[in-house]
Design a protein around this motif. Sequence first.
Motif, PDB file in Angstrom:
ATOM      1  N   ALA A 190       0.789  -1.114   0.039  1.00 47.09           N
ATOM      2  CA  ALA A 190      -0.010   0.206   0.071  1.00 47.09           C
ATOM      3  C   ALA A 190       0.986   1.717   0.280  1.00 47.09           C
ATOM      4  CB  ALA A 190      -0.573  -0.035   1.451  1.00 47.09           C
ATOM      5  N   ALA A 191       2.030   1.312   0.918  1.00 44.63           N
ATOM      6  CA  ALA A 191       3.029   3.307   0.828  1.00 44.63           C
ATOM      7  C   ALA A 191       4.053   2.470  -0.521  1.00 44.63           C
ATOM      8  CB  ALA A 191       3.973   1.983   1.739  1.00 44.63           C
ATOM      9  N   VAL A 192       3.887   1.386  -1.515  1.00 40.74           N
ATOM     10  CA  VAL A 192       4.559   1.320  -3.614  1.00 40.74           C
ATOM     11  C   VAL A 192       3.353   2.540  -3.535  1.00 40.74           C
ATOM     12  CG1 VAL A 192       5.159   0.216  -4.710  1.00 40.74           C
ATOM     13  CG2 VAL A 192       6.139  -0.038  -2.419  1.00 40.74           C
ATOM     14  N   GLU A 193       2.276   2.168  -3.112  1.00 40.07           N
ATOM     15  CA  GLU A 193       1.018   2.678  -3.837  1.00 40.07           C
ATOM     16  C   GLU A 193       0.688   3.921  -4.168  1.00 40.07           C
ATOM     17  OE1 GLU A 193      -1.501   2.519  -7.042  1.00 40.07           O
ATOM     18  OE2 GLU A 193      -0.050   1.225  -6.744  1.00 40.07           O
ATOM     19  N   ARG A 194       0.987   4.036  -2.802  1.00 36.87           N
ATOM     20  CA  ARG A 194       0.815   5.481  -2.446  1.00 36.87           C
ATOM     21  C   ARG A 194       1.962   6.007  -3.019  1.00 36.87           C
ATOM     22  NH1 ARG A 194      -2.009  10.150  -1.334  1.00 36.87           N
ATOM     23  NH2 ARG A 194      -1.062  11.625   0.153  1.00 36.87           N
ATOM     24  N   LEU A 195       3.242   6.176  -2.941  1.00 41.39           N
ATOM     25  CA  LEU A 195       4.209   6.097  -3.479  1.00 41.39           C
ATOM     26  C   LEU A 195       3.757   6.956  -4.716  1.00 41.39           C
ATOM     27  CD1 LEU A 195       7.205   7.076  -2.619  1.00 41.39           C
ATOM     28  CD2 LEU A 195       8.244   5.092  -2.942  1.00 41.39           C
ATOM     29  N   HIS A 196       3.312   5.613  -5.412  1.00 39.70           N
ATOM     30  CA  HIS A 196       3.266   6.166  -7.122  1.00 39.70           C
ATOM     31  C   HIS A 196       2.029   7.157  -7.303  1.00 39.70           C
ATOM     32  CE1 HIS A 196       2.998   5.008 -11.469  1.00 39.70           C
ATOM     33  NE2 HIS A 196       1.292   4.648 -11.083  1.00 39.70           N
ATOM     34  N   GLN A 197       1.440   7.204  -6.144  1.00 42.09           N
ATOM     35  CA  GLN A 197       0.530   8.481  -6.435  1.00 42.09           C
ATOM     36  C   GLN A 197       0.589   9.791  -5.396  1.00 42.09           C
ATOM     37  OE1 GLN A 197      -3.233   7.205  -3.820  1.00 42.09           O
ATOM     38  NE2 GLN A 197      -3.486   5.458  -5.261  1.00 42.09           N
ATOM     39  N   LEU A 198       1.431   9.988  -4.838  1.00 43.14           N
ATOM     40  CA  LEU A 198       1.890  11.109  -4.932  1.00 43.14           C
ATOM     41  C   LEU A 198       3.380  11.567  -6.219  1.00 43.14           C
ATOM     42  CD1 LEU A 198       3.072  10.366  -1.407  1.00 43.14           C
ATOM     43  CD2 LEU A 198       1.920  11.884  -1.208  1.00 43.14           C
ATOM     44  N   PHE A 199       4.203  10.733  -6.648  1.00 41.40           N
ATOM     45  CA  PHE A 199       4.678  11.319  -8.116  1.00 41.40           C
ATOM     46  C   PHE A 199       3.555  11.768  -8.868  1.00 41.40           C
ATOM     47  CE2 PHE A 199       8.312   7.977  -6.728  1.00 41.40           C
ATOM     48  CZ  PHE A 199       7.822   8.694  -5.678  1.00 41.40           C
ATOM     49  N   ALA A 200       2.398  11.108  -9.336  1.00 40.36           N
ATOM     50  CA  ALA A 200       1.479  12.157 -10.061  1.00 40.36           C
ATOM     51  C   ALA A 200       0.903  13.401  -9.508  1.00 40.36           C
ATOM     52  CB  ALA A 200       0.438  10.747 -10.745  1.00 40.36           C
ATOM     53  N   SER A 201       0.567  12.987  -8.299  1.00 38.11           N
ATOM     54  CA  SER A 201      -0.243  13.758  -7.879  1.00 38.11           C
ATOM     55  C   SER A 201       0.549  15.490  -7.649  1.00 38.11           C
ATOM     56  CB  SER A 201      -1.458  13.389  -6.895  1.00 38.11           C
ATOM     57  OG  SER A 201      -0.860  13.315  -6.300  1.00 38.11           O
ATOM     58  N   THR A 202       2.117  14.756  -6.648  1.00 40.48           N
ATOM     59  CA  THR A 202       2.214  16.605  -6.219  1.00 40.48           C
ATOM     60  C   THR A 202       3.995  16.478  -6.745  1.00 40.48           C
ATOM     61  OG1 THR A 202       2.199  17.531  -4.143  1.00 40.48           O
ATOM     62  CG2 THR A 202       2.843  14.985  -4.136  1.00 40.48           C
ATOM     63  N   VAL A 203       4.603  17.763  -6.465  1.00 37.15           N
ATOM     64  CA  VAL A 203       5.956  17.824  -6.575  1.00 37.15           C
ATOM     65  C   VAL A 203       6.671  17.023  -5.143  1.00 37.15           C
ATOM     66  CG1 VAL A 203       7.487  19.128  -6.494  1.00 37.15           C
ATOM     67  CG2 VAL A 203       5.101  20.332  -7.302  1.00 37.15           C
ATOM     68  N   VAL A 204       7.704  16.008  -5.947  1.00 39.69           N
ATOM     69  CA  VAL A 204       8.226  15.212  -4.977  1.00 39.69           C
ATOM     70  C   VAL A 204       9.904  15.320  -5.786  1.00 39.69           C
ATOM     71  CG1 VAL A 204       9.268  12.936  -3.630  1.00 39.69           C
ATOM     72  CG2 VAL A 204       6.470  13.867  -4.157  1.00 39.69           C
ATOM     73  N   ASP A 205      10.547  15.566  -5.213  1.00 41.08           N
ATOM     74  CA  ASP A 205      11.794  16.280  -5.010  1.00 41.08           C
ATOM     75  C   ASP A 205      13.022  14.304  -4.114  1.00 41.08           C
ATOM     76  OD1 ASP A 205      11.964  18.430  -6.329  1.00 41.08           O
ATOM     77  OD2 ASP A 205      10.989  18.981  -4.361  1.00 41.08           O
ATOM     78  N   THR A 206      12.640  14.114  -3.108  1.00 37.48           N
ATOM     79  CA  THR A 206      13.388  13.289  -2.568  1.00 37.48           C
ATOM     80  C   THR A 206      12.938  12.184  -1.987  1.00 37.48           C
ATOM     81  OG1 THR A 206      15.251  14.974  -2.436  1.00 37.48           O
ATOM     82  CG2 THR A 206      15.593  12.810  -1.262  1.00 37.48           C
TER      83      THR A 206
END
Length: 467
Positions: A190-206
């Motif tokens: 679920a954390a990996v899936e959430r990480l994928h969603q964050l990459f698509a929906s918000t700005v993530v640098d690190t």
Amino acid sequence: MFRGRTNRWDELAVFVDTAAAYVAYLFVVHAYLSWFNPAVATVRLVSWYFSFSVLVLGVSWFALKLNFRGYSRRWNQLPAEMGMLAVSCIETAIAMALVIFVFKATWFSRAIFLLFPVAAFLAQTVVHSVIKLSLGHFRLSGRDQRRLVVVGYPRRVKIFSETVANVPEAGMQVVDELPVELGESDKARAAVERLHQLFASTVVDTVVIAMPAQEDLFMPAIQMARQQGKEVRLVLDEMGALAHRSRLYDFYGNSVLVVDSSRAHQTSRSLVKRTLDIIVSLVAIILTSPVMLAVMLAMKIDDPKGSIFFVQRRVGLNGREFPCLKFRTMVPNAEELKRQLAHLNVMSGPVFKIPDDPRVTRIGKFLRKTSIDELPQLFNVLVGHMSMVGPRPALPSEVELYGPDYRKRLSVRPGITCLWQISGRNDIDFQDWMRLDMEYIDSWSLFLDLKIMAKTIPAVFQQRGAH
């Protein structure tokens, strides 16, 4: 040879520090020739100093590159960068001293030689401070924010996020936390899936991963971050906290992380220490050769049939045995008499020392009091068996009695002098002796070696603790 990979900003940082050192050199030369000693300022001398500046430029760059660890970044603190700069300046000074000695540049002023590394360090520190303050002010304004997602154990995620919140001048912001316990496969996916969603929906640098390797989360998170061009940072666990420094290198296709247990093991520092050992031991052999020849002659006159040197097996780096050289100070059957005198031993632990040892010869008493008996060990240093500074080499029989805590002193080359030597020698007990050796290994620096060598000379003349 150099630590890690560098990008254009890293190369620019090295260039800026090198330029600061170069400007410092020109300033010191100008100040010396214009203000302190203008009488010697001839056109020829100025041209020599200017020609030498090319060497200063190259050596400064190499020393900075050798100690490079991605400094001038938001992830580093100014004290850590100052430590790196100090080491680089000292290494530059040592390299300059070697060049001056080899080419017999007697025209080079000692004042300039001493003032240059200090001026270079001050100039580089000012540059770093200005950069830190400027970037800190810029980041506090809300610009240049680096947005982080922290993944890992709940406790470690919380600690790291609180650290980021407490240093706003670093210009970081935690946009999400993904806490996962070890073994929770469903939550990991679920954390990996959430990480994928964050990459698509918000700005993530690190992406910051604060947990050990776990197949369900660790590698998928890293692979996803790399696939989308995100920076990945790993927060080390307790094992990593034991290391002063780590370095990653490729071993025929295998990525190997080297975790050193002490500062003395770092490759660049070991190289500098070995270079210093060769230079100092060679110079010391040349300067003390008349003394050694006089001792050899006196020993032959006193005992024509006796040997001049006492060669004994000692334990060196990581348990390697080597022939340790000393001038003979005892009667030939000293080892046989040792058992008969065991009850007179005044040292605790596996060390044998007795006051007014009857086995010591007439000349031997003088050699021991003045520490002249240890001069042949300069040859041990020259060939690499020993170092100028380090724990004293132990006998194999003594090492057999070491507990696990004491065997750490074998992790570095033994030395002619160390903290024990300048702290009273035989006047301190075995436990304090071992404590001083561990303290030296854990806090090693080039400056500490130079300090110990400088303090050894008056300690020898005052004969502190010499029996």
